[in-house]
Scaffold this motif. Structure first.
Motif, mmCIF file in Angstrom:
data_model
loop_
_atom_site.group_PDB
_atom_site.id
_atom_site.type_symbol
_atom_site.label_atom_id
_atom_site.label_comp_id
_atom_site.label_asym_id
_atom_site.label_seq_id
_atom_site.Cartn_x
_atom_site.Cartn_y
_atom_site.Cartn_z
ATOM 1 N N TRP A 159 0.837 -1.139 -0.081
ATOM 2 C CA TRP A 159 -0.021 -0.104 0.035
ATOM 3 C C TRP A 159 0.805 1.356 -0.064
ATOM 4 O O TRP A 159 0.707 2.262 -0.759
ATOM 5 C CB TRP A 159 -1.029 0.116 1.236
ATOM 6 N N GLY A 186 1.008 3.959 -3.239
ATOM 7 C CA GLY A 186 0.862 5.546 -2.915
ATOM 8 C C GLY A 186 1.974 6.287 -3.418
ATOM 9 O O GLY A 186 1.814 7.398 -4.147
ATOM 10 N N ALA A 216 -4.278 16.584 -4.832
ATOM 11 C CA ALA A 216 -4.078 14.962 -5.068
ATOM 12 C C ALA A 216 -2.787 14.747 -4.375
ATOM 13 O O ALA A 216 -2.675 13.897 -3.735
ATOM 14 C CB ALA A 216 -4.323 14.604 -6.495
ATOM 15 N N LEU A 231 -3.217 15.011 -0.538
ATOM 16 C CA LEU A 231 -4.070 13.850 0.005
ATOM 17 C C LEU A 231 -3.578 12.269 -0.191
ATOM 18 O O LEU A 231 -4.023 11.618 0.757
ATOM 19 C CB LEU A 231 -5.559 14.465 -0.462
ATOM 20 N N ILE A 232 -3.236 12.041 -1.264
ATOM 21 C CA ILE A 232 -2.880 10.596 -1.714
ATOM 22 C C ILE A 232 -1.938 10.135 -0.590
ATOM 23 O O ILE A 232 -2.326 9.058 -0.006
ATOM 24 C CB ILE A 232 -2.324 10.365 -3.154
ATOM 25 N N LEU A 283 -1.619 10.755 2.430
ATOM 26 C CA LEU A 283 -2.325 10.462 3.649
ATOM 27 C C LEU A 283 -3.502 9.335 3.559
ATOM 28 O O LEU A 283 -3.507 8.449 4.752
ATOM 29 C CB LEU A 283 -3.224 11.814 4.018
ATOM 30 N N LEU A 284 -4.071 9.209 2.566
ATOM 31 C CA LEU A 284 -4.949 8.322 2.387
ATOM 32 C C LEU A 284 -4.233 6.695 2.288
ATOM 33 O O LEU A 284 -4.689 5.667 2.980
ATOM 34 C CB LEU A 284 -5.655 8.329 0.780
ATOM 35 N N PHE A 285 -2.908 6.795 1.652
ATOM 36 C CA PHE A 285 -2.453 5.330 1.675
ATOM 37 C C PHE A 285 -1.416 4.859 2.889
ATOM 38 O O PHE A 285 -1.366 3.826 3.280
ATOM 39 C CB PHE A 285 -1.241 5.497 0.361
ATOM 40 N N ILE A 303 -3.014 5.918 5.882
ATOM 41 C CA ILE A 303 -3.986 5.380 6.507
ATOM 42 C C ILE A 303 -4.486 3.807 6.148
ATOM 43 O O ILE A 303 -4.681 2.913 7.038
ATOM 44 C CB ILE A 303 -5.311 6.157 6.605
ATOM 45 N N LEU A 304 -4.486 3.542 4.964
ATOM 46 C CA LEU A 304 -4.844 2.529 4.416
ATOM 47 C C LEU A 304 -3.541 1.333 4.834
ATOM 48 O O LEU A 304 -4.140 0.205 5.159
ATOM 49 C CB LEU A 304 -4.937 2.403 2.650
#
Length: 175
Positions: A112, A116, A156, A159-160, A162-164, A166-167
């Motif tokens: 993951w 990202g 993007a 934010l990307i 941060l998203l990855f 968290i995942l």
């Protein structure tokens, strides 16, 4: 975390996890390389069309408020983009140099995080292409309003990760 502690930060252990080469990774790496080459071609093409002074900073409404020479407005951003996006792509294969502060404990987390990073590596040249488009719009009077595209790509890129992260943390707890 202040800047000094960021550079003095001890990398988190990865328990011997290594990122294997995958078809997905190769596709991202080729896309990153091709977009960087396209960025340099775009800069070379724009070099002959732009005046000696180009806008390099824009206010919130999209109007230029700072100007620089062509070398600083085109060549310097290309060099920075190429260096950073290639460094991001290579960092996937060095999980022991992880400085994010998160501990990678399994291969699922590493996949993951790698995904990202690769997406960011591909978005970087696209962001700089849109910035060059904005410079072209303002300097040459091109009709395309690329300010929204540039703002979206910037968001993007922020934010990307941060998203990855968290995942990756979520996947690490489930594994």
């Amino acid at each position: 975390m202040n800047l000094l502690s960021f550079f003095l930060h001890k990398p988190q252990p990865t328990n011997g996890i290594r990122m294997p080469r995958t078809k997905e990774g190769t596709i991202f790496e080729i896309a990153c390389l091709m977009l960087n080459i396209l960025l340099w071609i775009m800069a070379a093409w724009m070099w002959s069309k732009l005046p000696d002074t180009v806008p390099t900073h824009f206010d919130a409404s999209g109007h230029p408020n700072q100007y620089s020479g062509k070398a600083f407005g085109l060549i310097f951003p290309c060099a920075i983009c190429a260096f950073v996006s290639i460094l991001i792509m290579l960092s996937v294969y060095l999980p022991s140099k992880n400085i994010s502060g998160t501990q990678i404990t399994n291969i699922t987390q590493m996949v993951w995080v790698a995904r990202g990073l690769r997406i960011i590596g591909v978005l970087m040249p696209l962001l700089f292409m849109s910035i060059f488009g904005v410079i072209g719009c303002e300097t040459l009077g091109w009709p395309a309003p690329l300010h929204l595209v540039t703002a979206t790509l910037t968001g993007a890129i922020v934010l990307i990760p941060l998203l990855f992260i968290i995942l990756a943390l979520f996947k690490g707890k489930r594994a």
